[in-house]
Design an enzyme around this catalytic site. Structure first.
Site, PDB file in Angstrom:
ATOM      1  N   HIS A  86     -31.324 -60.568  65.275  1.00 24.49           N
ATOM      2  CA  HIS A  86     -31.064 -59.136  65.106  1.00 24.49           C
ATOM      3  C   HIS A  86     -29.627 -58.943  64.647  1.00 24.49           C
ATOM      4  CE1 HIS A  86     -30.867 -54.834  65.982  1.00 24.49           C
ATOM      5  NE2 HIS A  86     -32.186 -54.877  65.874  1.00 24.49           N
ATOM      6  N   GLU A 112     -40.092 -57.052  67.167  1.00 22.07           N
ATOM      7  CA  GLU A 112     -41.322 -57.292  66.412  1.00 22.07           C
ATOM      8  C   GLU A 112     -42.257 -58.294  67.088  1.00 22.07           C
ATOM      9  OE1 GLU A 112     -41.455 -55.024  64.491  1.00 22.07           O
ATOM     10  OE2 GLU A 112     -40.352 -55.206  62.608  1.00 22.07           O
TER      11      GLU A 112
END
Ligand code: ACO
Length: 348
Positions: free
Chosen positions: A232, A291
Site C-alpha cells: 500500500h 483487496e
C-alpha cells in the site's frame, strides 16, 4: 530548484475534514470515528455521516434514496443493450451519462447501484421503501446482504487515494458531479488501485493447485511479479480494512461452509505471502491490503470476478461525493507544476 515527489508520495495537497488514513499506526478515522466503530451503520446513515458529519440519526435517507432508484431505473434499462459489450465499470460510467444533470447526490448513488443490479438482472424493479443494500442485493440476485453492507461501509471512504484525488481535480474545475464521478471511475479501473481483487482470486486458485505454496510465492517475486492484495502507498502496517473484512468473511462463513474453507486457506496463504514479501523486500513493509479479503467476501456474496471493481465503486461513491462537496465549498483549482527535463531550443 523544484522538488519532485514521484507519484506525489508524501505530498500534502490540502486540508480535509473527512478522513484520516494513518499509515504508521494502521488507523482509518472517518470524521472522528474509527472505521470499526461505524460497522453497524446502514449505507444511508453512512452517506449522511460522510457528507455532513455529526449525528447519523437525523432524517433518514432510506426513502429518498429508494425514490432515486425508482427514478433512474427506466433510464438505465433503455441503455442496457449496450451493457453486454462493456466492462462493468465502463457500464457504470455510461449509466452516469444516461441521467439528466442532477444536483441531488442520491441520483448518482442510486444510478451506480441500480446499474450494477440491472446488468445482472435486466427485469429487476427497485422498491422505493427498501433500504439501498437490501434492494440492490435482491435486484441483483445476491446472497448475504449484510456482508455487502459491511463491505460498502468498509470501503466508502479512504483519504486522498488515486480515484478520490481524480474526482477532486475534476470538481476543482467546477465541471460538476457527473464529470467528477465519471473520472473517478476511470481512475479506479487500474489493477494498482481498485482492480486487484479479481486477480487475488486468480492467485488463490493457482495456489490451491500449487504443490508448494511458499515456493510459488518465492518464484513469483523472483520473476518480478507483484502479489495482488499486498502492499500500500500509505500503510506501513496491515491495512485496518483487511481485518474488518476478514471478520466480515468470518461472519458470513457461519452460513457458508464453502467460504469457511476458502477463508481458512486464504489466512494460511496470507502468512506465507507476507513472509515471502518480507524476505524479498526487507527495506519495505508489504502487508495485506483491503483487496485481499474483499475478493473472498464478494465471491461469497455472489459477484463475478469481473464485477468486483464496479462493486467497490458503488460503495466508494459515498466518499467521492463527500470530497467533491468539500472541494466545491473550500478548494481552489488544482493545478500543480511539473519539472521540465526535455531539451531547450538551441538559442536558449
Ligand atoms: N508484490 C511485490 N512487490 C511489491 C508489491 C507487491 N504486492 N507492492 C510493492 N512491491 C514492491 C515494488 O515492486 C517496489 O519495488 P522496487 O522498489 O524494487 O521497484 C516496492 O515494493 C515499492 O513499490 P511501489 O510500486 O513504489 O509502491 P507504491 O506505493 O507505489 O504501490 C501498490 C502501492 C500499487 C498498492 C503496490 O503495493 C501494488 O502494486 N500492490 C499490488 C496490487 C494491489 O494489491 N493493489 C490494490 C491496492 S489497494 C487499493 O488501492 C484499493
Amino acid at each position: 530548484m523544484q522538488v519532485v515527489s514521484s507519484g506525489l508520495e508524501g505530498v500534502c495537497v490540502g486540508d480535509s475534514h473527512i478522513s484520516l488514513v494513518d499509515g504508521q499506526a494502521g488507523r482509518l478515522i472517518l470524521r472522528g470515528f474509527h472505521l470499526h466503530q461505524l460497522g453497524e451503520k446502514s449505507f444511508e446513515e453512512l452517506a449522511r455521516f460522510l457528507w455532513e458529519g455529526g449525528a447519523c440519526d437525523e432524517e433518514s435517507l432510506v426513502q429518498p434514496l429508494g425514490e432515486a432508484r425508482v427514478r433512474v431505473a427506466p433510464l438505465l434499462r433503455e441503455a442496457l443493450p449496450l451493457a453486454a459489450r462493456l466492462a462493468p465499470i465502463e457500464w457504470l460510467r455510461l449509466a452516469l451519462d444516461r441521467l439528466p444533470d442532477s444536483q441531488n447526490p442520491l441520483d448518482w448513488v442510486a444510478a451506480l447501484g441500480v446499474a450494477l443490479a440491472l446488468r445482472r438482472n435486466p427485469q429487476a424493479q427497485p422498491e422505493a421503501k427498501a433500504d439501498h443494500v437490501s434492494d440492490i442485493a435482491r435486484m441483483a440476485g445476491l446472497q448475504f446482504p449484510d456482508g455487502l453492507r459491511q463491505y460498502w461501509i468498509c470501503v466508502a471512504e479512504h483519504g486522498m487515494n488515486a480515484s478520490t484525488f481524480t474526482a477532486r481535480v475534476v470538481a476543482s474545475t467546477r465541471a460538476g458531479h457527473r464529470a467528477a464521478l465519471s473520472a473517478a471511475l476511470g481512475a479506479l479501473q487500474g489493477p494498482l488501485h481498485g482492480g486487484a481483487p479479481g486477480p487475488v482470486l486468480d492467485m488463490l486458485d493457482e495456489l490451491q493447485r500449487a504443490p508448494d505454496a511458499a515456493a510459488w510465492f518465492q518464484h513469483k517475486l523472483a520473476s518480478g511479479e507483484r502479489l495482488m492484495g499486498f502492499g500500500h502507498r500509505v500503510y506501513r502496517v496491515r491495512d485496518p480494512r483487511a481485518e474488518v473484512l476478514r471478520l466480515a468473511c468470518q461472519k458470513v462463513s457461519e452460513q457458508s461452509s464453502e467460504l469457511a474453507e476458502r477463508l481458512r486457506f486464504a489466512e494460511r496463504m496470507e502468512k506465507l505471502a507476507t513472509s515471502a514479501l518480507a524476505a524479498h523486500k526487507p527495506g519495505r513493509v508489504l502487508q495485506t491490503n483491503v483487496e485481499y479479503y474483499t475478493a473472498l467476501l464478494l465471491e461469497a456474496i455472489g459477484f463475478q470476478r469481473e464485477e468486483f471493481t464496479a462493486v467497490f465503486a458503488c460503495g466508494r461513491v459515498l466518499g467521492w461525493l463527500a470530497h467533491i462537496f468539500e472541494q466545491e465549498s473550500e478548494g481552489r483549482l488544482i493545478r500543480p507544476e511539473v519539472r521540465y527535463v526535455g531539451p531547450m531550443p538551441d538559442q536558449g
